[in-house]
Design an enzyme around this catalytic site. Sequence first.
Site, PDB file in Angstrom:
ATOM      1  CE  LYS A   8      29.395  36.368  55.604  1.00 37.14           C
ATOM      2  NZ  LYS A   8      28.164  36.186  54.806  1.00 37.14           N
ATOM      3  CE  LYS A  51      21.144  33.415  53.299  1.00 35.42           C
ATOM      4  NZ  LYS A  51      21.505  32.329  54.197  1.00 35.42           N
ATOM      5  CD1 TRP A 101      28.002  36.341  68.941  1.00 32.72           C
ATOM      6  CD2 TRP A 101      28.727  34.398  69.767  1.00 32.72           C
ATOM      7  NE1 TRP A 101      27.009  35.410  68.735  1.00 32.72           N
ATOM      8  CE2 TRP A 101      27.426  34.208  69.238  1.00 32.72           C
ATOM      9  CE3 TRP A 101      29.378  33.311  70.346  1.00 32.72           C
ATOM     10  CZ2 TRP A 101      26.775  32.975  69.276  1.00 32.72           C
ATOM     11  CZ3 TRP A 101      28.738  32.085  70.389  1.00 32.72           C
ATOM     12  CH2 TRP A 101      27.445  31.933  69.854  1.00 32.72           C
ATOM     13  CD  GLU A 138      21.104  32.760  58.103  1.00 29.46           C
ATOM     14  OE1 GLU A 138      22.265  32.579  58.492  1.00 29.46           O
ATOM     15  OE2 GLU A 138      20.797  32.926  56.907  1.00 29.46           O
ATOM     16  NE  ARG A 164      35.175  37.785  63.307  1.00 22.79           N
ATOM     17  CZ  ARG A 164      35.955  36.884  62.720  1.00 22.79           C
ATOM     18  NH1 ARG A 164      36.324  37.047  61.474  1.00 22.79           N
ATOM     19  NH2 ARG A 164      36.355  35.816  63.366  1.00 22.79           N
ATOM     20  CG  ASN A 219      37.682  34.727  67.933  1.00 22.04           C
ATOM     21  OD1 ASN A 219      36.749  34.191  68.533  1.00 22.04           O
ATOM     22  ND2 ASN A 219      37.707  34.870  66.616  1.00 22.04           N
ATOM     23  N   GLY A 220      38.112  32.625  70.832  1.00 21.71           N
ATOM     24  CA  GLY A 220      38.272  31.184  71.021  1.00 21.71           C
ATOM     25  C   GLY A 220      37.688  30.752  72.358  1.00 21.71           C
ATOM     26  CB  CYS A 275      35.518  37.878  69.185  1.00 20.23           C
ATOM     27  SG  CYS A 275      34.774  36.874  70.487  1.00 20.23           S
ATOM     28  CD  GLU A 295      20.721  29.476  52.064  1.00 21.46           C
ATOM     29  OE1 GLU A 295      21.168  30.641  52.073  1.00 21.46           O
ATOM     30  OE2 GLU A 295      21.029  28.634  52.938  1.00 21.46           O
ATOM     31  CG  HIS A 326       5.830  10.670  54.745  1.00 23.74           C
ATOM     32  ND1 HIS A 326       5.375   9.385  54.925  1.00 23.74           N
ATOM     33  CD2 HIS A 326       6.103  10.803  53.416  1.00 23.74           C
ATOM     34  CE1 HIS A 326       5.385   8.752  53.761  1.00 23.74           C
ATOM     35  NE2 HIS A 326       5.820   9.597  52.830  1.00 23.74           N
TER      36      HIS A 326
END
Length: 610
Positions: free
Chosen positions: A605, A487, A76, A490, A27, A102-103, A2, A483, A506
Amino acid sequence: MCGIVGYIGKRKNPQFGLECLKKLEYRGYDSAGMAVFSHQSQKILFLKAIGRIANLEKKLRKTRIEGSPFIFQTRWATHGKVTLANAHPHFDCAQNIFLVHNGIIENYKILKEKLIREGHRFSSETDTEVIAHLIEKFFKGSLEGAVQKALRFVKGTYGLVIIARDDPGKMVIARNSSPILIGLGEKEYFVASDPTALIGLTRKIIYLDDGEMAVLTPSGFSITDFNQNRVEKKTEELGWKIAEAQKEGFPHFMLKEIFETPEAVRNAIRGRLILGQGRAKLGGLEVFEEELKRIKRIIISACGSSYFVGLVGECMLEEYAGVPVEVEYGSEFRYKKIFSKEKIAFLAISQSGETADTLAALRKAKNEGILTLAIVNVVGSSLAREAAAGVYNYAGPEIAVACTKAFVSQLTVLILLTLFLGRQRKMSKAVGQELIREIREIPQKIETVLSKSFLIEKLARKYKNFDHFLFIGRKYNFPIALEGAMKLKEVSYVHAEGYPAGEMKHGPIALIDKNFPTLAIAPSDSTYEKMISNIEEIKARNGRVIAVATSGNREIKKLVDDVVYLPPTLEIFTPILNVIPLQLFAYYVAFLRGRDVDKPRNLAKSVTVE
């Protein structure tokens, strides 16, 4: 995860606090809220909104709420659905105690059941609300006294900012494994969960450490541990500028930050290269230079994109420095047994320096007596302070959720670390000088790639309607395939898989058809011939292929559907160049599909919860 902003001082209009909160939109969040002590009504007034901060701003503009102190938060969701009741700030029965958090409170169910039996009435499904009622239980006129008593019963992680109607002119903050910091002004103080929020307001900040709380008033502040022992703290300098946190004409932060990559590389290498000796100078590691000479094994731990950086670092360090490397997800390392603890270095990689799982992994390594190192972008972050030694990226603030320039700067720092450790061992001066000469050319080569971004946009238009992609690479570029797929997932919500090209037969090759394009990373390096064989296998099954290849390679154009050409470089540097077109491709596909590029759904983030 958050975003938290708080203020106490002479300013009475909370609108500027909202502007601070907007700087933390990257974030990730699903609701927003605020609370302010109104001097006119002598009450704490609050507003909440579902969705973007803009919805909260609309509500605020319709009111005449003024006062100080005030608190803001973007939530969040962890406990409870996305509803107004679950949005922060939370409060007690009497609407005296208001707080943002936050937590995660691990024992909230036990505490909640006990408080309900004592007569407390809850209005949300969250774990956070428990703290407000617990403080209410101990409140006898002193906010800090009640907070100090309440936190003895709380188990979990928290960055807390708390105000009270019946103890006005005061703000209390507390930290346990979730970042919170103080910005110092003239007879005013700012609070935030991330220094980005305070850019342009102050250059002087103080980070709280775990087990510390602070009491702020307009005339001063004090910091203690949870046993009320006074703690002296060092003031840090916030070096980032307003312009670095603005779009400056770009449509999105993500695109701006991709175009800032050349400067991020220059910042990472500035003052750290000694060409005459073929060495890297890493001041943060010099105190442990002799110990590092004796290191026989390195464990790299990270999460998300930083984990892929670690996989590239494994190739670099083993090939050039001759040091065996293991790469572990931070979230999994904590469950692993370390069989040999002698002559090991532990390296944590995190852009924010607040990634909860990476921090947990670092703390485990410290408890095992292992030398801990860090590569981190945020000066003064938890990781920077808790590691025994480390190297800063100096990439500047990265606002978009998707990591781009920081990813490349992490790769750059790992090359410097490889040079540093390699020259301690068997790397020759000539090889070291060759690496230094080439790394100095990399920013300009990235600029060459960026100058052709319109070609990547054209490719994105061609492929934007495909719903599945495969990314493949080998050796240094297998992690870049991972990566690239990450991306695309995301920011565009398109299904994408990253694979080592040698694993095609395979299993993954069963997916290949004309509707499942492959993006093949095929620079002219030691794995090129093998990559061509893999591309042939895909084409034999009517698969479409986009190749990322080295300039001058005309043969590959005859084999694939599309080619992106990049400047030639040494093999160790190919990941830096190859990732740029993949980032651009993800950006343009997301943009063309109408996605919220800078703030993808469900993502944050800085992942500060486990």
